[in-house]
Scaffold this motif. Sequence first.
Motif, PDB file in Angstrom:
ATOM      1  N   ILE A 117     -12.773  15.459  -2.585  1.00 36.03           N
ATOM      2  CA  ILE A 117     -12.432  14.089  -2.982  1.00 36.03           C
ATOM      3  C   ILE A 117     -11.386  13.514  -2.023  1.00 36.03           C
ATOM      4  CG2 ILE A 117     -11.412  12.681  -4.838  1.00 36.03           C
ATOM      5  CD1 ILE A 117     -14.392  13.694  -5.206  1.00 36.03           C
ATOM      6  N   ALA A 118     -10.388  14.336  -1.647  1.00 35.27           N
ATOM      7  CA  ALA A 118      -9.376  13.879  -0.682  1.00 35.27           C
ATOM      8  C   ALA A 118     -10.027  13.543   0.660  1.00 35.27           C
ATOM      9  CB  ALA A 118      -8.302  14.951  -0.495  1.00 35.27           C
ATOM     10  N   ALA A 119     -11.001  14.350   1.064  1.00 30.69           N
ATOM     11  CA  ALA A 119     -11.668  14.133   2.353  1.00 30.69           C
ATOM     12  C   ALA A 119     -12.497  12.858   2.324  1.00 30.69           C
ATOM     13  CB  ALA A 119     -12.560  15.335   2.687  1.00 30.69           C
ATOM     14  N   PHE A 120     -13.312  12.728   1.285  1.00 30.06           N
ATOM     15  CA  PHE A 120     -14.135  11.518   1.168  1.00 30.06           C
ATOM     16  C   PHE A 120     -13.237  10.281   1.104  1.00 30.06           C
ATOM     17  CE2 PHE A 120     -15.811   8.240  -1.678  1.00 30.06           C
ATOM     18  CZ  PHE A 120     -16.912   7.836  -0.936  1.00 30.06           C
ATOM     19  N   LEU A 121     -12.235  10.322   0.237  1.00 31.59           N
ATOM     20  CA  LEU A 121     -11.362   9.160   0.097  1.00 31.59           C
ATOM     21  C   LEU A 121     -10.499   8.951   1.342  1.00 31.59           C
ATOM     22  CD1 LEU A 121     -10.357   9.402  -3.686  1.00 31.59           C
ATOM     23  CD2 LEU A 121     -12.022   7.850  -2.620  1.00 31.59           C
ATOM     24  N   GLY A 122     -10.247  10.024   2.093  1.00 40.16           N
ATOM     25  CA  GLY A 122      -9.535   9.886   3.367  1.00 40.16           C
ATOM     26  C   GLY A 122     -10.314   8.989   4.324  1.00 40.16           C
ATOM     27  N   HIS A 123     -11.619   9.195   4.370  1.00 36.68           N
ATOM     28  CA  HIS A 123     -12.469   8.309   5.175  1.00 36.68           C
ATOM     29  C   HIS A 123     -12.407   6.886   4.632  1.00 36.68           C
ATOM     30  CE1 HIS A 123     -14.552  11.063   7.919  1.00 36.68           C
ATOM     31  NE2 HIS A 123     -14.510  11.951   6.955  1.00 36.68           N
ATOM     32  N   VAL A 124     -12.524   6.772   3.314  1.00 36.56           N
ATOM     33  CA  VAL A 124     -12.506   5.456   2.672  1.00 36.56           C
ATOM     34  C   VAL A 124     -11.189   4.735   2.987  1.00 36.56           C
ATOM     35  CG1 VAL A 124     -12.391   4.275   0.435  1.00 36.56           C
ATOM     36  CG2 VAL A 124     -14.069   6.112   0.810  1.00 36.56           C
ATOM     37  N   GLY A 125     -10.079   5.428   2.756  1.00 33.28           N
ATOM     38  CA  GLY A 125      -8.759   4.813   2.951  1.00 33.28           C
ATOM     39  C   GLY A 125      -8.570   4.338   4.380  1.00 33.28           C
ATOM     40  N   SER A 126      -8.960   5.193   5.291  1.00 34.82           N
ATOM     41  CA  SER A 126      -8.781   4.864   6.701  1.00 34.82           C
ATOM     42  C   SER A 126      -9.646   3.673   7.125  1.00 34.82           C
ATOM     43  CB  SER A 126      -9.076   6.118   7.516  1.00 34.82           C
ATOM     44  OG  SER A 126      -9.599   5.797   8.755  1.00 34.82           O
ATOM     45  N   LYS A 127     -10.868   3.624   6.608  1.00 34.38           N
ATOM     46  CA  LYS A 127     -11.794   2.559   7.020  1.00 34.38           C
ATOM     47  C   LYS A 127     -11.526   1.230   6.338  1.00 34.38           C
ATOM     48  CE  LYS A 127     -13.583   4.824  10.018  1.00 34.38           C
ATOM     49  NZ  LYS A 127     -13.504   4.438  11.423  1.00 34.38           N
ATOM     50  N   THR A 128     -10.790   1.247   5.248  1.00 34.49           N
ATOM     51  CA  THR A 128     -10.553   0.004   4.499  1.00 34.49           C
ATOM     52  C   THR A 128      -9.081  -0.392   4.493  1.00 34.49           C
ATOM     53  OG1 THR A 128     -10.319   1.255   2.457  1.00 34.49           O
ATOM     54  CG2 THR A 128     -12.512   0.378   2.938  1.00 34.49           C
ATOM     55  N   SER A 129      -8.301   0.239   5.360  1.00 34.67           N
ATOM     56  CA  SER A 129      -6.853   0.003   5.356  1.00 34.67           C
ATOM     57  C   SER A 129      -6.469  -1.262   6.114  1.00 34.67           C
ATOM     58  CB  SER A 129      -6.151   1.195   5.998  1.00 34.67           C
ATOM     59  OG  SER A 129      -4.768   0.923   6.126  1.00 34.67           O
ATOM     60  N   CYS A 130      -5.442  -1.922   5.621  1.00 37.89           N
ATOM     61  CA  CYS A 130      -4.823  -2.994   6.399  1.00 37.89           C
ATOM     62  C   CYS A 130      -3.378  -2.619   6.678  1.00 37.89           C
ATOM     63  CB  CYS A 130      -4.922  -4.336   5.673  1.00 37.89           C
ATOM     64  SG  CYS A 130      -4.167  -4.329   4.048  1.00 37.89           S
ATOM     65  N   GLY A 131      -3.075  -1.323   6.566  1.00 40.40           N
ATOM     66  CA  GLY A 131      -1.719  -0.852   6.831  1.00 40.40           C
ATOM     67  C   GLY A 131      -1.442  -0.845   8.311  1.00 40.40           C
ATOM     68  N   TYR A 132      -0.206  -1.025   8.666  1.00 40.06           N
ATOM     69  CA  TYR A 132       0.195  -0.942  10.063  1.00 40.06           C
ATOM     70  C   TYR A 132       1.557  -0.280  10.069  1.00 40.06           C
ATOM     71  CZ  TYR A 132       2.565  -5.090   8.428  1.00 40.06           C
ATOM     72  OH  TYR A 132       3.311  -5.944   7.674  1.00 40.06           O
ATOM     73  N   GLY A 133       2.056   0.014  11.260  1.00 40.01           N
ATOM     74  CA  GLY A 133       3.250   0.831  11.415  1.00 40.01           C
ATOM     75  C   GLY A 133       4.398   0.549  10.463  1.00 40.01           C
ATOM     76  N   VAL A 134       4.769  -0.710  10.309  1.00 37.44           N
ATOM     77  CA  VAL A 134       5.973  -1.000   9.530  1.00 37.44           C
ATOM     78  C   VAL A 134       5.660  -1.587   8.148  1.00 37.44           C
ATOM     79  CG1 VAL A 134       7.437  -1.283  11.558  1.00 37.44           C
ATOM     80  CG2 VAL A 134       6.213  -3.267  10.646  1.00 37.44           C
ATOM     81  N   ALA A 135       4.403  -1.457   7.706  1.00 37.89           N
ATOM     82  CA  ALA A 135       4.038  -1.981   6.383  1.00 37.89           C
ATOM     83  C   ALA A 135       4.858  -1.292   5.293  1.00 37.89           C
ATOM     84  CB  ALA A 135       2.546  -1.752   6.145  1.00 37.89           C
ATOM     85  N   THR A 136       5.197  -2.027   4.248  1.00 39.88           N
ATOM     86  CA  THR A 136       5.966  -1.412   3.164  1.00 39.88           C
ATOM     87  C   THR A 136       5.135  -0.305   2.528  1.00 39.88           C
ATOM     88  OG1 THR A 136       5.132  -3.105   1.650  1.00 39.88           O
ATOM     89  CG2 THR A 136       7.338  -3.446   2.556  1.00 39.88           C
ATOM     90  N   GLY A 137       5.823   0.782   2.197  1.00 36.62           N
ATOM     91  CA  GLY A 137       5.119   1.924   1.620  1.00 36.62           C
ATOM     92  C   GLY A 137       4.512   2.810   2.682  1.00 36.62           C
ATOM     93  N   GLY A 138       4.608   2.386   3.954  1.00 33.98           N
ATOM     94  CA  GLY A 138       4.043   3.178   5.045  1.00 33.98           C
ATOM     95  C   GLY A 138       2.604   2.789   5.305  1.00 33.98           C
ATOM     96  N   PRO A 139       2.129   3.082   6.496  1.00 35.28           N
ATOM     97  CA  PRO A 139       0.783   2.639   6.892  1.00 35.28           C
ATOM     98  C   PRO A 139      -0.344   3.290   6.091  1.00 35.28           C
ATOM     99  CG  PRO A 139       1.734   4.101   8.553  1.00 35.28           C
ATOM    100  CD  PRO A 139       2.828   3.790   7.579  1.00 35.28           C
ATOM    101  N   LEU A 140      -0.058   4.403   5.399  1.00 37.16           N
ATOM    102  CA  LEU A 140      -1.134   5.124   4.715  1.00 37.16           C
ATOM    103  C   LEU A 140      -1.325   4.679   3.263  1.00 37.16           C
ATOM    104  CD1 LEU A 140      -0.327   8.686   6.117  1.00 37.16           C
ATOM    105  CD2 LEU A 140      -2.009   7.026   6.963  1.00 37.16           C
ATOM    106  N   ALA A 141      -0.488   3.739   2.818  1.00 41.41           N
ATOM    107  CA  ALA A 141      -0.551   3.314   1.411  1.00 41.41           C
ATOM    108  C   ALA A 141      -1.482   2.130   1.198  1.00 41.41           C
ATOM    109  CB  ALA A 141       0.855   2.956   0.920  1.00 41.41           C
ATOM    110  N   TRP A 142      -2.173   1.717   2.266  1.00 40.48           N
ATOM    111  CA  TRP A 142      -2.921   0.458   2.221  1.00 40.48           C
ATOM    112  C   TRP A 142      -4.430   0.606   2.232  1.00 40.48           C
ATOM    113  CZ3 TRP A 142      -0.556  -4.274   1.553  1.00 40.48           C
ATOM    114  CH2 TRP A 142       0.858  -4.239   1.578  1.00 40.48           C
ATOM    115  N   GLY A 143      -4.929   1.766   1.809  1.00 42.35           N
ATOM    116  CA  GLY A 143      -6.373   1.951   1.707  1.00 42.35           C
ATOM    117  C   GLY A 143      -6.962   1.028   0.645  1.00 42.35           C
ATOM    118  N   LEU A 144      -8.237   0.701   0.792  1.00 41.26           N
ATOM    119  CA  LEU A 144      -8.947  -0.220  -0.104  1.00 41.26           C
ATOM    120  C   LEU A 144      -8.343  -1.620  -0.083  1.00 41.26           C
ATOM    121  CD1 LEU A 144      -9.909   2.025  -3.181  1.00 41.26           C
ATOM    122  CD2 LEU A 144     -11.296   1.372  -1.210  1.00 41.26           C
TER     123      LEU A 144
END
Length: 319
Positions: A117-144
Motif C-alpha cells: 500500500i505504501a508503494a502504490f500510494l508512493g507512486h500516487v503521491g509523487s504523481k499527484t503532488s504539488c509540493g515543492y521545496g519550501v511548501a508548508t509541511g514539506g514537499p512530501l505532504a502534498w500528494g493528491l
Amino acid sequence: MAKLNAVVLLFAFFILLTTTVNGDESSNTKVQVKYKHGKKYCDKGWECKGWSIYCCNLTITDYFQTYQFENLFSKRNTPIAHAVGFWDYHSFINAASLFEPLGFGTTGNKTTQMMEIAAFLGHVGSKTSCGYGVATGGPLAWGLCYNHEMSPAQTYCDDYYKLTYPCTPGAEYYGRGAIPIYWNYNYGAAGEALKVNLLDHPEYIEQNATLAFQAAIWKWMTPIKKSQPSAHDAFVGNWKPTKNDTMENRVPGFGATMNILYGEGVCGQGDVDSMNNIVSHYLYYLDLLGVGRERAGTHDVLTCAEQRPFNPNTKLAAS
Ligand SMILES: *[C@@H]1O[C@H](CO)[C@@H](O)[C@H](O)[C@H]1NC(C)=O
Ligand SMILES: *[C@@H]1O[C@H](CO)[C@@H](O)[C@H](O)[C@H]1NC(C)=O
Ligand SMILES: *[C@@H]1O[C@H](CO)[C@@H](O)[C@H](O)[C@H]1NC(C)=O
Ligand SMILES: *[C@@H]1O[C@H](CO)[C@@H](O)[C@H](O)[C@H]1NC(C)=O
C-alpha cells in the motif's frame, strides 16, 4: 443424475464454515471459508468478494484506516490544492475492493501488505503532488493535490490505434487519475478492464475518485506485456527474473515497479530527480505507516537507477 452427482461431489470437496469477525468499519463482516484440494479459500463480502486465497488474509481496512490516509495526504484539501474535496479514503477502499481478491494489499503477511500500500500510494503521491521545496509541511505532504494534468500541450491521440481504440472527436486523453493515464489506447484498455466507456468519456476519471483510483490500481495490477510482470508482481515477489532481467539489473522490488510504470523516463539514468521523487514518497509513507523506511531494502532493490528499462523506446506516460 450426473448433475446430482456433481453437486454431491462439490459438497464432498468443500467444507463450508462460517465465522464472524468484527471489522473496524463494518462490524459483523461475514467471513466464509472453504477448502479445496487442501487450499483455503475465503470470501469476506464487499471488501474481498469471491472465493480467493487472498481473502483469507487481512483486508486493507484491517491495517489501513481513515486517519492513516489523512496523515499521508494531509495537505490535499488546503485551499491552494487543485483537487480540493475530490479524493477521500472511501473512494480508495471502494476501488481497492475490486482488486483485493487478486492480491492487491492482501498478499503475504501484514508487513508485506502495508508495504504494498505504501508503494502504490508512493507512486500516487509523487504523481499527484504539488509540493515543492519550501511548501508548508514539506514537499512530501502534498500528494493528491491534482486529479488531472494542468496544461496539456496535446490531446494524446495516437492514430496507430485507430482500429482498436479510435479517438472520439473532441475527447482529450491527457493525464488523469491517481497514477495518471495518458493516450487513447491507455484509456481504451483501462475502460475495457473496468467496464466503463473511457474512450468516449475520458473525463469520467476526473469526475469520480473511485474510478480514478480503480484505473491506477488496474495499472498497478496489469503487465504491459504478457511476458512481463505487473508492478504488483514485481513488488510482492511473485515475479522471477529471467537471465536477461538479471543481466540488465532488473530485480524484484520497488525499483522494478518504477521500471514497469515509467521505464526510461525514470530508470537506468542513475540517481535522477524524477526517480528520487517517487522513492522519497514511498519512504515517507513507510515511516508514516509505522513500517519504517529501513525495510525498503538496498539501493539496487529500492531504486531503478542501474536497471535497463523493460520497454525502451516506448512512448510511456510523461509526468
Ligand atoms: C496470508 O498471510 C500469511 C501470513 O500472515 C502469509 O504467509 C501468506 O502468504 C498469505 N497468503 C497469501 C495468499 O499471500
Ligand atoms: C513478513 O514477510 C516478509 C517477506 O516475506 C519477511 O521478510 C518478514 O520477516 C515477515 N514478517 C513477519 C513479522 O513475519
Ligand atoms: C464512480 O465510479 C464507480 C466505479 O466505476 C461507479 O460504481 C460509481 O457509480 C461512479 N459514481 C458516480 C457518481 O458516477
Ligand atoms: C535478451 O536480451 C537480448 C539482447 O538485449 C535480446 O535480443 C533477447 O531477445 C532477449 N531475450 C529475451 C527472452 O527476452
